[in-house]
Enzyme design. Structure first.
Site, PDB file in Angstrom:
ATOM      1  CG  ASP A 466      -1.794   1.152   1.269  1.00  0.00           C
ATOM      2  OD1 ASP A 466      -2.257   1.496   0.253  1.00  0.00           O
ATOM      3  OD2 ASP A 466      -2.019   1.655   2.322  1.00  0.00           O
ATOM      4  CG  ASP A 665      -1.388   1.981   7.126  1.00  0.00           C
ATOM      5  OD1 ASP A 665      -1.752   1.918   6.218  1.00  0.00           O
ATOM      6  OD2 ASP A 665      -0.987   3.113   7.620  1.00  0.00           O
ATOM      7  CG  ASP A 669      -4.112  -1.910   3.098  1.00  0.00           C
ATOM      8  OD1 ASP A 669      -4.201  -1.622   1.881  1.00  0.00           O
ATOM      9  OD2 ASP A 669      -3.621  -1.075   3.871  1.00  0.00           O
TER      10      ASP A 669
END
Length: 776
Positions: A466, A665, A669
């Site tokens: 990410d 995080d 996700d």
């Protein structure tokens, strides 16, 4: 200052009316209160005094809360015991495993414990008390025939006298465990040791009391051959081997002990009147103000309310450089305040602190089973039965076909087979490696959820990352607002901030903070709805407001072409762009930038060098994602992806035969983290992400992935070495003990040598596992 406490804390300390003429205990905060305190209340005929007016107010509002009987205390860390070979075996106190007979270990070691646990002390006492007797027995057996003053029969009785306390007292725990294994139908190493020593001792006793039962072929040096020295030495060597193994095993929990030792024992609490007092750490409650002076450890997790300092977080994160902390910054319990003085407000205490959760994760991972252990478990299930059959076969084969002294050799070899075949080394092969590796990883800020994650990580060839909070700091700053109508920039910011008050995303927080810094009056958002990864919707002051990326605008049927050029220019600079629409029309856009972490370029270089394919997938716009990817040298970039798209990307790569790790995080996700072969969460992110992942990087530093992968490869190699040694040891040891070398070399393995080899096998496995502590 209000003291937030749990409902049960200090309930036992609540006094009856005037329990002492000199002092009372404040039932709210537990502080000692002088009789002259003006803060007092009457409740159900009882008289209570308080340290401050705030404590009195809280008590008057809910007196039953502070006077309720205290529930039974939770077990202390280390009170639960577990088998190192069978983690499913747990019990409240110490004991032995019913499956393998090994001593149970505390799940969390107690700091006050030294390395000499109860079983170690017991075995050491038995070993040293019996060792002189063993030496005398061996001397008599080996050299006694040279003593002309002592007849062979007297030597036999003397050996019986000396060896009986060795076998029946020093070796008693072995027979108890051996018998339990038979009763519970769970044969293990103690079954073999009990049978081997029991057979040697019982045969010798019969030969001592009724020598006439044996043929002349059993004669040796003027008497029927006895094997008291074999039984005695086997007991002594087994005790010594267990002592060495227990001491070595205790070192595998050194990492958890060091983590437990990080937390300070006391905290300096600031009272409501400004005075300060030192209190035990378990008396600190959420909301307390605590002073942390230079050189002191931060007692609990909290937020800095006053002062500034550099805090050394290396003991938890592995990051060597101190981190500057100022008002509003978060601090982690057990980190070291190096320079200035801080005042913090406690936010997490007890089992909720980062340190406590790390310890729990490490303990859980240490007690999990690696997939590689399944083979060893299957083999061990049939091993003992097979060894007993081989021992019987050896006994009768030698007896029937071994010539004049065949039965003597049969007894010696069968006892040797029983003793040398130690399944303990096989069972310890992977658990010891896992315990050392997870402890080592924790000291570097890497937390593995279980052994399977360690074993799987080394196979990962593709990493999806990410952007926000993973590649970047995750602390975006608002740059500017662009309005469709000139002069409406502040209104665009105000509407966006009003809506974003209900969002957990770092970009939303940056917008809210910017609006508050400008002193804008925010409205309450109703019917708030988060479309995770693409934006948010809601009603602000009666207006339907939508804030998000182009995907969300398309869903809402809103044309963003009017601001397309401005948005593209901002994205080219690496900023994240969010459109704002109200009442179905585009009103403006907001740009937020998030700086790349300083460690990210080095981390990506290390991952590429390790042969990993790195892919970035982010909810930001495609142009922004490409700009960040180009800056970091990431060739494959996916922008404007929703949580479902990240999940689909993971599944697509897995169908291609890739072993995929996902690093993120945020809540968005979580699905991809759970689906990936290995999910890696940033410790600076959300609890949902960490709960979905198999690996957590406490510092949120991607360099930890490269270190974790290196440790994974070293750990798997170490487990293979241990398993290979255990299998090879038994594959060679059992046939040699059975006498396979005798026809060619004329060699028969003494039970004494077999006992020494058996004891050293387990110690060598543990010792090899401890080498993992040297992995950098």
């Amino acid at each position: 200052m209000a003291h937030e406490i749990s409902e049960h804390h200090h309930a036992q300390e609540v006094p009856s009316p005037e329990t002492s003429p000199d002092s009372q205990i404040d039932p709210v905060c537990g502080m000692t209160v002088k009789p002259e305190s003006p803060h007092a209340s009457h409740y159900q005929g009882m008289h209570y005094r308080f340290c401050s007016a705030k404590c009195k107010i809280k008590f008057d509002a809910e007196p039953a809360r502070y006077l309720a009987p205290s529930p039974a205390p939770a077990p202390v860390a280390g009170a639960e015991y577990v088998c190192p070979m069978h983690p499913e075996v747990r019990q409240p106190g110490p004991g032995t495993c019913p499956k393998c007979g090994m001593a149970l270990e505390p799940v969390l070691p107690l700091l006050e414990d030294d390395e000499e646990n109860a079983e170690y002390r017991d075995f050491r006492r038995r070993f040293w008390y019996s060792l002189p007797l063993t030496v005398f027995v061996v001397a008599l057996a080996m050299l006694g025939h040279q003593l002309t003053s002592v007849s062979p029969a007297q030597r036999t009785w003397l050996e019986l006298l000396l060896s009986t306390p060795i076998v029946l007292w020093a070796g008693w725990p072995f027979f108890v465990r051996g018998w339990q294994s038979v009763v519970l139908r769970s044969p293990n190493m103690w079954t073999l040791i009990g049978l081997g020593t029991g057979a040697a001792f019982a045969y010798s006793v019969v030969a001592t009391f009724a020598p006439g039962l044996f043929p002349d072929s059993f004669q040796a040096h003027g008497r029927i051959g006895v094997y008291y020295e074999a039984a005695a030495v086997i007991i002594s060597l087994t005790l010594l081997g267990q002592m060495l193994e227990l001491r070595a095993r205790s070192q595998t929990s050194a990492a958890i002990k060091s983590l437990l030792g990080l937390a300070p024992k006391t905290a300096r609490r600031i009272r409501a009147d400004g005075s300060e007092e030192d209190v035990p750490l378990n008396h600190v409650h959420v909301g307390d103000l605590l002073r942390v002076r230079p050189g002191e450890k931060v007692p609990v997790d909290g937020e800095v309310t006053e002062g500034g300092s550099a805090v050394d977080e290396s003991m938890l994160t592995g990051e060597p450089l101190p981190v500057t902390k100022r008002t509003g910054d978060k601090v982690i319990g057990a980190t070291l305040n190096t320079s200035g003085s801080l005042v913090i407000r406690s936010e997490k205490v007890g089992s909720q602190t980062v340190l406590a959760q790390i310890i729990q994760m490490v303990a859980q991972a240490q007690r999990s089973k690696a997939p590689m252990q399944r083979l060893a478990d299957v083999v061990a299930g049939y091993f003992v039965v097979g060894v007993v059959l081989i021992a019987l076969l050896s006994f009768f084969a030698w007896g029937l076909f071994g010539g004049e002294r065949g039965w003597v050799f049969g007894l010696i070899n069968s006892v040797s087979v029983l003793i040398i075949a130690c399944p303990c080394a096989l069972g310890l092969a992977t658990p010891m490696s896992i315990m050392v590796a997870t402890g080592k990883a924790a000291t570097q800020g890497i937390l593995f959820r279980d052994a399977a994650a360690i074993e799987r990580l080394r196979e990962v060839d593709t990493l999806i990352v990410d952007k926000t909070g993973t590649l970047t700091e995750g602390k975006p700053s608002f740059e500017r607002a662009v309005a469709v109508q000139a002069g409406q920039e502040e209104e665009i910011l105000r509407l966006a901030a009003s809506l974003d008050q209900g969002s957990e995303h770092p970009l939303a927080d940056a917008i809210v903070q910017a609006a508050r810094a400008k002193g804008l009056l925010l409205d309450k958002a109703d019917q708030f709805e988060s479309s995770s990864g693409i934006g948010v919707r809601g009603i602000v002051a009666g207006r339907r407001v939508v804030l998000g990326n182009t995907v969300l605008m398309t869903q809402e049927g809103i044309d963003v072409a009017e601001l397309g050029i401005a948005a593209e220019a901002l994205r080219q600079e690496g900023a994240s762009v969010m459109y704002l629409a109200a009442d179905g029309r585009l009103r403006g856009l907001l740009a937020v930038s998030d700086p790349v972490k300083q460690s990210t370029p080095d981390a990506l270089a290390a991952l590429r060098q390790a042969g990993m394919r790195v892919i970035m997938a982010t909810g930001d716009g495609v142009t922004t994602a490409l700009a960040v990817g180009k800056r970091l040298g990431i060739d494959e970039v996916h922008g404007e992806v929703k949580p479902a798209d990240k999940l689909a990307l993971v599944e697509c790569l897995q169908r291609e035969g890739r072993v995929v790790a996902m690093a993120g995080d945020g809540i968005n996700d979580a699905p991809a983290l759970a689906k990936a072969d290995v999910g890696i969460a940033m410790g600076t992110g959300t609890d949902v992400a960490m709960n979905s992942a198999q690996v957590t990087l406490v510092k949120g530093d991607l360099r930890g992935i490269a270190r974790a992968r290196e440790l994974s490869m070293a750990t798997v190699a170490n487990m293979r070495q241990n398993l290979m040694f255990a299998f090879l040891y038994n594959a060679l040891g059992v046939p040699i003990a059975a006498g396979i070398l005798y026809p060619v070399f004329g060699l028969v393995l003494s039970p004494i040598i077999a006992a020494a080899a058996m004891s050293l096998s387990s110690v060598s496995v543990v010792g090899n596992a401890l080498r993992l502590r040297q992995v950098s």
